[in-house]
Design an enzyme around this catalytic site. Structure first.
Site, PDB file in Angstrom:
ATOM      1  CD  GLN A 174      -8.214   8.565  17.078  1.00 40.32           C
ATOM      2  OE1 GLN A 174      -8.452   9.297  16.129  1.00 40.32           O
ATOM      3  NE2 GLN A 174      -9.123   8.248  17.970  1.00 40.32           N
ATOM      4  CB  SER A 188      -5.271   1.791  22.101  1.00 43.76           C
ATOM      5  OG  SER A 188      -3.894   1.433  22.162  1.00 43.76           O
ATOM      6  N   GLY A 215      -3.802   7.323  22.335  1.00 45.08           N
ATOM      7  CA  GLY A 215      -4.156   8.723  22.160  1.00 45.08           C
ATOM      8  C   GLY A 215      -4.031   9.146  20.711  1.00 45.08           C
ATOM      9  CG  ASP A 271      10.197  -0.163  16.560  1.00 43.19           C
ATOM     10  OD1 ASP A 271      10.171  -1.208  15.875  1.00 43.19           O
ATOM     11  OD2 ASP A 271       9.174   0.492  16.828  1.00 43.19           O
ATOM     12  CB  SER A 295     -11.518  18.000 -23.325  1.00 49.53           C
ATOM     13  OG  SER A 295     -10.236  17.712 -22.781  1.00 49.53           O
ATOM     14  CG  ASP A 311      -1.416  21.207 -23.446  1.00 54.41           C
ATOM     15  OD1 ASP A 311      -1.403  21.394 -24.684  1.00 54.41           O
ATOM     16  OD2 ASP A 311      -2.414  21.441 -22.743  1.00 54.41           O
TER      17      ASP A 311
END
Length: 733
Positions: free
Chosen positions: A67, A69, A71, A184, A425, A532
């Site tokens: 989000q 400014s 939209g 960019d 645990s 484990d």
């Protein structure tokens, strides 16, 4: 990690901190020198005749992805049309708040996205408008952006960087061939799909219709990634993108930006004049490519010549890349994002995803709003054609997956908790029922004050698609407890079923071992150790008792191999980037997994455990037997069991972990390979309660031994927490 790498890692922490902090501040200014004063947005139609345009009513809002400014960006599901059920990202722009600069950016992004079609560029599927808003319907990329991965893992291996840069080079070349300058390029604008391939996005600052002779003059982009000719405003071409390409390469390899001052002015001065300090831990090929890209005269820059991207593709850094195979996405990405179901948003900012997705009516900027944005509507050509069943990926409607980061929906809003299944645990496992569908699941409720569940969740998301690993469905976090919703194991524990089974043979034992060992081989090959692997953590999905229904469960102690800087390692690159003691520990943990499988195999064959006679044995007695490595391979069932079975058991239970079989070696053992020839005769067993008691006593004794210091997740460190602020924003003047 050597001293120079540590220096760059520290610089990275502060670099990320500063850029995240700046993300919330909009520093964008506009001086549209190239475009002139824009009074009208004129975008030609791309909708084929006879095909229905899209509108907001055809999309179900699922989550907020971002989000600003301008939209919002939503995760949406298409509810009508031939692509009903498909997930998309929907970018919604409010016309009333779009300044002239923003209107130009919206026009440019929509124009470019409608024009390009490339495997490494985000695809525009629809564009439409209402009286007050503009809508862009884009690919939804579940893997998040490259910045998120880079900020977590500090820096990448050269093999990782080579892969990302190669895909990026093909994407940039495609844009350049269309006369487009991207302008960019930064990690925030590079998205990852669920397999780990890249797609570049955000074309608001791109410049269209530029050939090699014409120049652009806008001061735009993100300062740290700008080429010198962009900074000094003397005009730039596509060559500016290859400078940014070099900045991105440097950042991924070192975890630091090459030119970054204390403010914008100093950063620009460094870009124009500073000498680059080349990290010596980089390979000669990497240093050579960086020097060729960081040419301040754009005409001398690699990629700026008449051969364009071919100059880059021929560089020795990319010598191992098959470019045709890469384009077809046939090269496996070095990193697969931890994603679960299609609508998961674990890699998006929880600041946004926790918000309720609402698309309020927009107020039009003026009475002629539709005229200003005429021709905005668009439907991708692939959607106009009649899709095949193979092409259509129908996504079932699921409840929204709740993120680890928490939100305003509590677990009990969607599920009804039933009886206990198991108690540990730091967690309890209960049966639960999904209220909307009446489907039964198991939920593991973890006390966050006792254990950080992040590693377990990441491993389940990343590897839970394996057929013999338990599947994670949902994750909730109420601040005190984390709720992991998983498939319900209706068949019970493996050992329970085997010991109660009327007939169980050596052949069946080999089938079971093969299935579990294949699963462990897959995990070990990905740098994951379970740690484990006791029989109570191996269960059946259903009552069939078939090996295919076996699931490896409870990854609470599992670990993913990481380098000293927190980088999640892929199998091919561990040798150069992981400390020997880490590799040694990882190998030891993998050997422990095999030892646990050896205990299980011994018990399946003998009908009793190898090191405990019953539940009353003391831990000291059990540990002494384990340490001696002595156990019976004669008498009882052993007199009728094959020599091959005894051989594989002894090699899996070898007291020296370095001499123990690996998972792959177990799978290649004749007892597994030739299991169809094994005896189908029934094996005798002890009382099920006695055997289970002895097994529990064995693992109780093991768990009493001193454990290695528990490593916290990278993101829990003070430095990492200081990084968790905001990102860099783009600038346009």
């Amino acid at each position: 990690m050597d001293l120079s790498m540590k220096k760059f890692a520290v610089r990275r922490f502060f670099s990320v901190y500063l850029r995240r902090k700046s993300r919330s501040k909009s520093s964008s200014l506009s001086r549209l020198e190239e475009e002139g004063v824009v009074k009208e947005i004129d975008i030609s139609h791309h909708v084929k005749e006879g095909f229905e345009k899209a509108d907001p009513s055809q999309f179900e809002l699922l989550k907020v992805l971002g989000q600003g400014s301008y939209g919002k960006v939503f995760l949406v599901r298409k509810v009508k049309g031939s692509d009903a059920g498909q997930l998309y990202a929907m970018k919604v722009l409010k016309k009333a708040t779009l300044k002239v600069r923003d209107r130009v950016r919206s026009k440019m992004e929509r124009d470019i996205l409608a024009e390009v079609n490339h495997p490494f560029i985000v695809k525009l599927h629809y564009a439409f408008q209402t009286e007050g808003k503009l809508y862009l319907i884009l690919d939804f990329l579940r893997g998040g952006d490259l910045f998120t991965r880079l900020s977590k893992e500090v820096m990448f291996t050269e093999e990782d960087v080579k892969f990302y840069l190669a895909e990026l080079a093909l994407a940039l070349d495609h844009l350049h061939s269309l006369g487009i300058i991207y302008r960019d390029l930064k990690p925030e604008n590079i998205l990852l799909d669920e397999e780990g391939h890249i797609k570049i996005t955000d074309f608001g600052l791109s410049k269209e219709a530029i050939d090699h002779d014409k120049r652009a003059y806008s001061f735009c982009g993100t300062i740290e990634y700008m080429a010198p000719e962009v900074v000094n405003r003397r005009g730039h071409t596509q060559s500016a993108d290859w400078w940014s390409f070099g900045v991105l390469m440097f950042e991924m390899l070192t975890g630091s930006l090459p030119f970054q001052g204390k403010d914008r002015k100093e950063t620009m001065a460094l870009i124009l004049k500073a000498k680059l300090g080349m990290p010596q831990f980089l390979s000669g090929e990497a240093q050579s490519l960086l020097r060729a890209l960081f040419k301040r005269n754009p005409c001398n820059r690699l990629g700026a010549g008449i051969d364009g991207v071919e100059e880059i593709k021929r560089h020795p850094f990319f010598v191992t890349i098959d470019w045709n195979t890469l384009y077809r996405k046939e090269i496996k990405p070095p990193f697969k994002p931890a994603v679960g179901r299609p609508e998961d948003t674990f890699h998006f900012d929880p600041e946004f995803t926790a918000r309720t997705p609402t698309d309020s009516p927009g107020v039009p900027p003026s009475a002629n709003a539709h005229h200003l944005f005429r021709g905005f509507s668009f439907v991708a050509s692939s959607l106009i054609q009649e899709p095949s069943q193979q092409d259509l990926h129908k996504v079932p409607v699921h409840p929204i997956v709740q993120q680890l980061h928490g939100n305003n929906i509590h677990f009990t809003d969607g599920y009804e908790i039933k009886e206990d299944i198991g108690v540990g645990s730091y967690s309890v496992c209960k049966r639960c029922v999904h209220k909307a569908t009446d489907t039964e699941y198991a939920v593991k409720i973890i006390d966050k004050s006792k254990r950080d569940p992040s590693e377990e969740i990441e491993i389940l998301l990343r590897y839970g698609q394996h057929p013999n690993i338990i599947t994670l469905k949902d994750v909730y976090d109420d601040g005190k407890f984390v709720y992991l919703v998983m498939e319900l194991m209706r068949g019970g524990e493996l050992l329970d079923r085997i010991l109660r089974q009327r007939y169980f043979s050596e052949r069946e034992a080999s089938d079971v071992l093969c299935t579990i060992t294949k699963t462990m081989d897959y995990l070990h090959s990905q740098g994951v150790v379970h740690r484990d692997l006791k029989p109570s953590n191996i269960l059946y999905r259903d009552e069939s008792g078939s090996p295919e229904s076996i699931r490896v469960c409870d990854f609470g102690f599992a670990k993913q191999l990481r380098a000293g800087n927190g980088l999640l390692m892929t199998p091919c690159y561990t040798a150069n980037f992981v400390a020997p003691e880490v590799l040694k520990r990882q190998g030891y943990d993998a050997a422990c997994d095999i030892w646990s499988l050896g205990i299980l195999l011994y018990t399946m064959l003998a009908g009793f455990t190898p090191f405990a006679n019953g539940p009353d044995d003391t831990p000291e007695e059990i540990l002494a037997r384990i340490g001696s490595g002595k156990y019976a391979l004669s008498g009882g069932n052993w007199d009728s069991i094959s020599d091959a079975a005894k051989d594989v058991v002894s090699k899996m239970l070898h007291v020296d972990p370095h001499q123990r079989l690996t998972a792959m070696q177990v799978l290649k053992h004749p007892w597994v390979v030739n299991r169809e020839y094994l005896s189908p005769n029934q094996l005798s067993r002890q009382d099920v309660h006695l055997v289970k008691g002895a097994m529990a006593a064995t693992y109780f004794a093991l768990n009493r031994t001193p454990q290695a210091p528990r490593l916290e997740p990278v993101l829990s460190s003070n430095l990492a927490q200081r990084r968790g602020m905001k990102r860099l924003t783009s600038t346009r003047l």
